[in-house]
Design a protein around this motif. Structure first.
Motif: not given
Length: 178
Positions: A79-80, A112-118, A141-150, A175-177
């Motif tokens: 799991p992520l 998956k892109q634009d599927y997981y949220r923090l 709004p979405f998690i798309n990379t391994r390191i979130l920098k924004d 969370e899952i969208r």
């Protein structure tokens, strides 16, 4: 008594199912396994039993010879997960406003892109508990990379009315969208 009967029934079912599955497999249908895997050869003739002096004390008659080949496939799902802990220390003087960027590291890049949220347990925080929200957390709004920098922690010193050292634990989940 009933428990013993149930146990015997379960053992009988397992043995019966094992025997019926073994009879389904035909030896001619075993795939070529290559040089890495060797299937041991089965006995092809009867076996004489001998005692310690070498005298024959009995004979085991071979009734049936069967090879069972089992293939197993395992799908492993990891799991992520968030693998970084973030400790932010800030000193606010008077009405100072701070923007503190921070990174969040995950164990892998999402499939998956634009599927997981923090998700944060709190995004708008009253750090000094005076009734006014003075600290905000902003993230993409979405998690798309391994390191979130924004990610930014914004602290508004004008709304902090009490002096002191304040600590707050904020929990992050994925969370899952839907």
């Amino acid at each position: 008594m009933i428990k013993k009967l149930i146990r015997y029934f379960i053992v009988f079912q397992i043995i019966f199912y094992s025997i019926s599955c073994a009879e389904i497999i035909n030896i001619d249908k075993i795939p070529n396994l290559g040089d890495d895997i060797k299937i041991p050869e089965l006995p092809t003739e009867d076996l004489n039993e001998v005692d310690n002096q070498g005298n024959i004390i009995g004979r085991r008659t071979l009734e049936k010879n069967t090879t069972v080949y089992l293939e197993s496939k395992v799908k492993v799902f990891v799991p992520l997960e968030i693998i970084s802990d973030i400790d932010i220390e800030a000193l606010i003087i008077d009405d100072q406003k701070l923007k503190i960027p921070f990174d969040i590291e995950l164990n892998k890049t999402p499939e998956k892109q634009d599927y997981y949220r923090l998700h944060y347990s709190e995004k708008e925080i009253d750090i000094d508990l005076d009734g006014q929200i003075d600290t905000y957390i902003y993230s993409s709004p979405f998690i798309n990379t391994r390191i979130l920098k924004d990610n930014i922690l914004y602290i508004d010193g004008e709304k902090i009315s009490k002096e002191g050292t304040f600590r707050r634990k904020i929990y992050m989940t994925i969370e899952i969208r839907e």
